[in-house]
Design an enzyme around this catalytic site. Structure first.
Site, PDB file in Angstrom:
ATOM      1  N   TRP A 128      60.593  -2.518  50.103  1.00 56.01           N
ATOM      2  CA  TRP A 128      61.136  -1.268  49.548  1.00 56.01           C
ATOM      3  C   TRP A 128      60.193   0.131  49.515  1.00 56.01           C
ATOM      4  CZ3 TRP A 128      59.995  -0.136  43.751  1.00 56.01           C
ATOM      5  CH2 TRP A 128      60.988   0.999  43.324  1.00 56.01           C
ATOM      6  N   ASP A 208      57.143  -9.090  42.315  1.00 57.64           N
ATOM      7  CA  ASP A 208      58.088  -8.185  42.129  1.00 57.64           C
ATOM      8  C   ASP A 208      59.389  -8.934  41.909  1.00 57.64           C
ATOM      9  OD1 ASP A 208      59.711  -6.101  41.619  1.00 57.64           O
ATOM     10  OD2 ASP A 208      59.232  -4.814  43.362  1.00 57.64           O
ATOM     11  N   LYS A 243      69.441  -4.347  37.815  1.00 59.98           N
ATOM     12  CA  LYS A 243      70.597  -5.108  38.868  1.00 59.98           C
ATOM     13  C   LYS A 243      71.455  -6.310  38.115  1.00 59.98           C
ATOM     14  CE  LYS A 243      68.604  -2.570  41.694  1.00 59.98           C
ATOM     15  NZ  LYS A 243      67.432  -2.061  42.031  1.00 59.98           N
TER      16      LYS A 243
END
Ligand code: LMR
Length: 392
Positions: A128, A208, A243
């Site tokens: 990312w 993460d 999300k």
């Protein structure tokens, strides 16, 4: 003085949202930023969130400050989902605090690592893009290694070599599931090995977990995190609900700390509070309070789980359709069927990515990353055909 500041490029991923919105073509396709979409191309508020928000509206009697740690009911209610119902605090060694989104969690995790003496983070690339920006902003060096090979499989040799070469003062950031951008995750056997390697080397893991539940399921997607935590003495975990509860703009996240000695937990977290106070003082309350209300209510948990199951089923349907198409021009779509979460990377040149945008109204990140949830049974045929034409 302000005149001396040079123009900065807009964040490439976020700029795509605007570019796509401004495109008047009716058949445009947005495969850019990581937002789930239904089969109709919508990103509705979860019904479970709507119900929780209604309850919040009716019952919340104050908006007075909570403190830098945010809503600790939210932070603790998530823990059994992340760390397992059997021993969610790992015998008093884990606790956390609320952050503004998963980004706030990563930011705080890296800042805490830096305070503890970390000056370099190992990380599989591509990743990312904001990970690298956070390291740069905090003055922490990034040591990249190859995340996946051309064969579409995790490059375990590169990971083994990076860990073997690691030095004192290094941390390693790993995506817990649904790797962003490749969708290529470690297998259980890989995680078993990684946990052993990290423990043997004494590297500080920063895990993460931004997409729990979007890969194989809430329990399955926590395998890697739990496996690593069971093996190492200390770790940092960044978490996002943006999300899996569809809370994107409400910015719902957390950072968790695992220490070797429970007596140290308070001191470590006090550093997190100080960092948060200086950065954002305290996190926004609304989204985390809504998530907490869901997690505290069996009926709402059921409703939320059903919605998450539907998301996963739809993404699997899109992935199966892409994989079933075989090739689009020179691009082999078959591996996409076995990948996890919202993202996959297509081996396209910058020129081809621009051509897809300009000539066909198909928007994707400059890395060739596509958000598979942007595809529906209505537009997937066009996508495969246009891809085939551009990548002939
Ligand atoms: C993404 O990668 O698209 C998401 O994580 C959104 C973001 O903040 O970049």
């Amino acid at each position: 003085m302000l005149n001396t500041l040079p123009q900065q490029p807009a964040d490439a991923l976020l700029a795509l949202i605007k570019l796509h919105n401004e495109d008047p073509r009716a058949d445009k396709i947005d495969l850019g930023v990581g937002v789930y979409r239904t089969g109709d191309g919508a990103t509705p508020v979860f019904a479970a969130i709507k119900a929780a928000e209604k309850r919040l509206l009716e019952t919340q009697d104050s908006k007075a400050y909570l403190g830098p740690e945010g809503d600790m009911g939210f932070v603790r209610a998530l823990m059994p989902w992340v760390f397992g119902k059997a021993n969610p605090t790992m015998d008093g060694r884990i606790d956390g605090m609320q952050t503004p989104g998963g980004t706030g969690g990563v930011r705080l995790a890296v800042a805490l690592a830096k305070r503890a003496g970390v000056n370099r983070v190992l990380m599989g690339l591509p990743s990312w893009p904001n990970h690298a920006q956070i390291y740069a902003d905090l003055g922490v060096e990034l040591k990249g290694f190859n995340h996946a090979g051309k064969d579409g499989k995790v490059d375990m040799d590169a990971l083994r070599a990076a860990i073997a070469e690691a030095q004192a003062g290094d941390a390693i950031l790993l995506h817990g599931c649904c790797h962003n951008p490749t969708g290529i995750d470690y297998s259980h056997a890989d995680w078993d090995e990684i946990a052993g390697l990290l423990a043997a080397k004494g590297l500080l893991p920063i895990l993460d977990l931004a997409y729990q539940g979007l890969g194989q399921g809430m329990e399955e997607d926590a395998y890697g995190v739990r496996r690593v935590l069971a093996a190492v003495p200390e770790a940092l975990i960044a978490y996002s609900c943006d999300k899996n509860f569809g809370m994107y703009r409400d910015r719902v996240g957390a950072v968790y700390v695992m220490v070797s000695d429970p007596a140290q937990l308070g001191a470590v977290l006090s550093n997190g509070y100080a960092l948060a106070r200086a950065a954002w003082s305290m996190p926004p309350d609304h989204g985390a309070a809504a998530v907490r209300l869901i997690l505290e209510d069996e009926g709402l948990v059921k409703l939320w789980q059903g919605e998450l199951d539907d998301m996963r089923a739809r993404m699997n349907q899109v992935r199966a359709r892409l994989a079933g198409a075989g090739h689009a021009g020179s691009i082999d779509l078959a591996p996409l069927g076995a990948q996890n979460g919202l993202f996959s990377v297509l081996p396209l040149s910058g020129e081809q990515i621009l051509k897809l945008r300009n000539d066909h109204g198909i928007y994707m990140a400059g890395s060739g990353r596509i958000n598979v949830a942007g595809l529906t049974m209505d537009n997937i045929g066009k996508f495969i055909a246009d891809l085939g034409a551009v990548a002939a």
